[in-house]
Design a protein around this motif. Structure first.
Motif, PDB file in Angstrom:
ATOM      1  N   LYS A 114      59.956  12.373   1.925  1.00 56.65           N
ATOM      2  CA  LYS A 114      59.328  11.371   1.068  1.00 56.65           C
ATOM      3  C   LYS A 114      57.829  11.598   0.949  1.00 56.65           C
ATOM      4  CE  LYS A 114      62.737   7.825   1.939  1.00 56.65           C
ATOM      5  NZ  LYS A 114      63.017   6.515   2.493  1.00 56.65           N
ATOM      6  N   SER A 115      57.207  12.080   2.011  1.00 52.15           N
ATOM      7  CA  SER A 115      55.749  12.206   2.023  1.00 52.15           C
ATOM      8  C   SER A 115      55.221  13.298   1.091  1.00 52.15           C
ATOM      9  CB  SER A 115      55.258  12.452   3.444  1.00 52.15           C
ATOM     10  OG  SER A 115      55.817  13.650   3.951  1.00 52.15           O
ATOM     11  N   ASP A 116      55.842  14.490   1.127  1.00 50.30           N
ATOM     12  CA  ASP A 116      55.307  15.602   0.337  1.00 50.30           C
ATOM     13  C   ASP A 116      56.330  16.279  -0.570  1.00 50.30           C
ATOM     14  OD1 ASP A 116      56.780  16.833   2.285  1.00 50.30           O
ATOM     15  OD2 ASP A 116      55.151  18.011   3.105  1.00 50.30           O
ATOM     16  N   GLY A 117      57.557  15.827  -0.557  1.00 50.57           N
ATOM     17  CA  GLY A 117      58.580  16.384  -1.435  1.00 50.57           C
ATOM     18  C   GLY A 117      59.115  17.737  -1.010  1.00 50.57           C
ATOM     19  N   GLU A 118      58.780  18.182   0.211  1.00 46.76           N
ATOM     20  CA  GLU A 118      59.257  19.474   0.698  1.00 46.76           C
ATOM     21  C   GLU A 118      60.764  19.419   0.963  1.00 46.76           C
ATOM     22  OE1 GLU A 118      57.164  22.733   3.399  1.00 46.76           O
ATOM     23  OE2 GLU A 118      57.434  20.814   4.388  1.00 46.76           O
ATOM     24  N   GLU A 119      61.476  20.498   0.618  1.00 44.32           N
ATOM     25  CA  GLU A 119      62.928  20.533   0.791  1.00 44.32           C
ATOM     26  C   GLU A 119      63.287  20.915   2.225  1.00 44.32           C
ATOM     27  OE1 GLU A 119      63.984  23.260  -2.378  1.00 44.32           O
ATOM     28  OE2 GLU A 119      64.714  21.532  -3.528  1.00 44.32           O
ATOM     29  N   ILE A 120      64.173  20.124   2.821  1.00 43.31           N
ATOM     30  CA  ILE A 120      64.633  20.340   4.186  1.00 43.31           C
ATOM     31  C   ILE A 120      66.105  20.745   4.140  1.00 43.31           C
ATOM     32  CG2 ILE A 120      64.980  19.285   6.466  1.00 43.31           C
ATOM     33  CD1 ILE A 120      62.029  19.543   5.630  1.00 43.31           C
ATOM     34  N   ALA A 121      66.434  21.862   4.791  1.00 44.23           N
ATOM     35  CA  ALA A 121      67.811  22.354   4.829  1.00 44.23           C
ATOM     36  C   ALA A 121      68.485  21.894   6.112  1.00 44.23           C
ATOM     37  CB  ALA A 121      67.818  23.876   4.764  1.00 44.23           C
TER      38      ALA A 121
END
Length: 55
Positions: free
Chosen positions: A29-36
């Motif tokens: 939510k904070s930076d929109g980085e994708e987590i796998a």
């Protein structure tokens, strides 16, 4: 399912548990980085890593 290698900076990679299958991808939510979310082949554990760092 997509097979991938988790990043070399993780402890699991150092212990030889390097490959797994991609279960799902979420975004921070904070930076929109994708987590796998990856289920590892050797141990069966599920780990969360940054998708862009996977090969």
């Amino acid at each position: 399912m997509t097979r991938l290698q988790i990043p070399a900076y993780t402890d699991r990679w150092m212990m030889g548990d390097r490959y797994g299958s991609l279960d799902k991808v979420t975004k921070r939510k904070s930076d929109g980085e994708e987590i796998a979310h990856v289920t590892l082949e050797k141990s069966g554990n599920t780990v969360r890593v940054i998708l862009a760092d996977c090969t």
